[in-house]
Design an enzyme around this catalytic site. Sequence first.
Site, mmCIF file in Angstrom:
data_model
loop_
_atom_site.group_PDB
_atom_site.id
_atom_site.type_symbol
_atom_site.label_atom_id
_atom_site.label_comp_id
_atom_site.label_asym_id
_atom_site.label_seq_id
_atom_site.Cartn_x
_atom_site.Cartn_y
_atom_site.Cartn_z
ATOM 1 N N SER A 144 12.485 -1.036 -1.785
ATOM 2 C CA SER A 144 13.808 -0.822 -1.176
ATOM 3 C C SER A 144 14.097 -1.887 -0.124
ATOM 4 O O SER A 144 14.102 -1.612 1.082
ATOM 5 C CB SER A 144 13.930 0.583 -0.573
ATOM 6 O OG SER A 144 12.809 0.914 0.223
ATOM 7 N N GLY A 192 0.801 -1.219 0.000
ATOM 8 C CA GLY A 192 0.000 0.000 0.000
ATOM 9 C C GLY A 192 0.832 1.265 0.000
ATOM 10 O O GLY A 192 0.317 2.355 0.283
ATOM 11 N N LYS A 193 2.106 1.163 -0.335
ATOM 12 C CA LYS A 193 3.011 2.315 -0.298
ATOM 13 C C LYS A 193 2.562 3.428 -1.236
ATOM 14 O O LYS A 193 2.462 4.597 -0.845
ATOM 15 C CB LYS A 193 4.437 1.871 -0.683
ATOM 16 C CG LYS A 193 5.023 0.806 0.216
ATOM 17 C CD LYS A 193 6.428 0.419 -0.195
ATOM 18 C CE LYS A 193 6.479 -0.195 -1.585
ATOM 19 N NZ LYS A 193 5.721 -1.460 -1.701
ATOM 20 N N SER A 194 2.297 3.083 -2.500
ATOM 21 C CA SER A 194 1.915 4.101 -3.488
ATOM 22 C C SER A 194 0.577 4.744 -3.128
ATOM 23 O O SER A 194 0.386 5.962 -3.292
ATOM 24 C CB SER A 194 1.841 3.476 -4.888
ATOM 25 O OG SER A 194 3.115 3.021 -5.301
#
Length: 638
Positions: A548, A479-481
């Site tokens: 990352s 759910g980063k974006s």
Amino acid sequence: MTEAAPSYRADALIAEDIEAYLAQHQRKSLLRFITCGSVDDGKSTLIGRLLYDSKMIFEDQLAALEADSKRVGTQGQAIDFALLVDGLAAEREQGITIDVAYRFFATEKRKFIVADTPGHEQYTRNMVTGASTADLAVILIDARKGVLTQTRRHSYLAHLIGVRHLVLAVNKMDLVGYDRATYDAIVANYRAFADSIGIAGFTAIPISGLAGDNITSRSAETPWYDGPTLIEHLETVEVDQDAATGKPFRMPVQWVNRPNLDFRGFSGLIASGTVKPGDAVRVLPSGKTSTVSRVVTFGGDLDEAVAGQSVTLTLADEIDCSRGDVIAPADNPPQAADQFEASIVWMAEEAMLPGRPYWLKLGTQTVTAQVQSPKYQINVNTMEQLAARTLELNAIGVANLSTDRPLVYEAYGENRTLGGFILIDKISNATVAAGMLHFALRRAENVHWQAIDVSRERRATLKNQKPAVVWLTGLSGAGKSTIANLVDRKLARMNRHSFLLDGDNVRHGLNRDLGFTDADRVENIRRVGEVAKLMTDAGLIVLTAFISPFRAERDMVRRMMADAEFIEVHVDTPLAEAERRDVKGLYKKARSGQLKNFTGIDSPYEPPEAPEIRIDTTAMSPEQAADLIVERLLEMER
């Protein structure tokens, strides 16, 4: 009293004899040498034989050795000489050498420190350790097997590390009937190889470590050999102990000696040259100059100190000097640079990751270094220069590297102390490589930082905000974006200047040339970090959404930023939940083998250990997560 006098005189004579013996022993030259070669070539047996024949074994040791020899069984011999050196239980059980074993012995003419290094390929890194301080290398070859790959590898490494004298000991001649033709063929084969890698010369000796042929005395079994025995050669080979003394003075500072307010000295081991009170010196890399006031040792002040001595120097001026600095003549200092070409011997199970930051330790200096993809890798059998994107365990290659600040150095061929280095993994603290600097890349001296009149503080003030990098990390599908987009929209409504760097978007342009190998992932994050840094210099709030996966690269980006400007956000979603969502169908492809190097499946993810913000997406909505991040940014402005 009268009767006791002769006893006193006898004691005095004994004391004089001991003192004379110790003085004579102290004046003997010292030869450091290693034994190396392929596995089971007889290195430990040879050293055991040297210790035995030089009478360097106490009676209790000899008794224990004889008992151990009977227990493990020997080849018809009363003593298994290898047991003198193989100290680890695993070594004795397997009959191999694993660790580097150092032993001291002496003859009437010279003192010796010998390192028995492992023959197995997996322990090549230990051989490099033993060779790093050696003056001479004894390359053993099993007469039954001839020149092997590991023989070539060890010879090449010894030559690369700068060992000046090589002895080719063709061992186990007793097992080939002391056949001269076999010996001559091996020597000719090795000579062709030695010529190909630039070894100017070597001394060949036919021996049997077990039987003692040509070790300390000539063997009647080899009447066709008229050269020296091994010990004769070791006693007479020229060791240029004055070579370091004749070079310019260099002393890496190990620590600042400040026992009280009246004394401030700089302690270290003199790597080369000489120093005396009154000498004008320069401290590097700062370039500050002064004069030596005193040369202090535990035994008192010296009029002159030479290479190999540990001393404390006091200076006439109160100049800045600390651990890692190098003290040198004011008119003949070494150079300092931040980009180099180097030979690298990779010694870790995990392959080298080009672009990953490692600790580089050279002398007393420790800096952060990044190694580029190798220019080439050496094939030790053919000496071919092979194309390579990385270096695997025991590989030898040449690559460029850069450091985060200038490194005081000299080419390894000129100065081992200021030219030899090790690389250390920042996470595990394990030594992963040894290297030798060739030269500095001159472009490092031609590229200068251009001063800019409008400061980053001024740019941030114009935008009425504090620059920052919000680094969202987590598994694919975490759910980063989604969260980063929400934060970007909220900041825009608040008239804040922000920019979102999304992992997929960046790979369409800036990083379109990169794949998904570990090395490419490292380079991907390095580039994004450099871009994020430039954006913070412009006063922006930078949002990034990248898997990352490696802590080392996230820490690298953190170090690029100013204090408190890096906010690491761990979007913590369990693998099972991320796989259940699988919005892009990537997990399904990875499970079926269609997608290689996918994080969480066949490539690791290293979660942050102490992130500024942790978001549990199973307990918090994306909207709530975005509000939490925005609140943290607003706190920075208060």
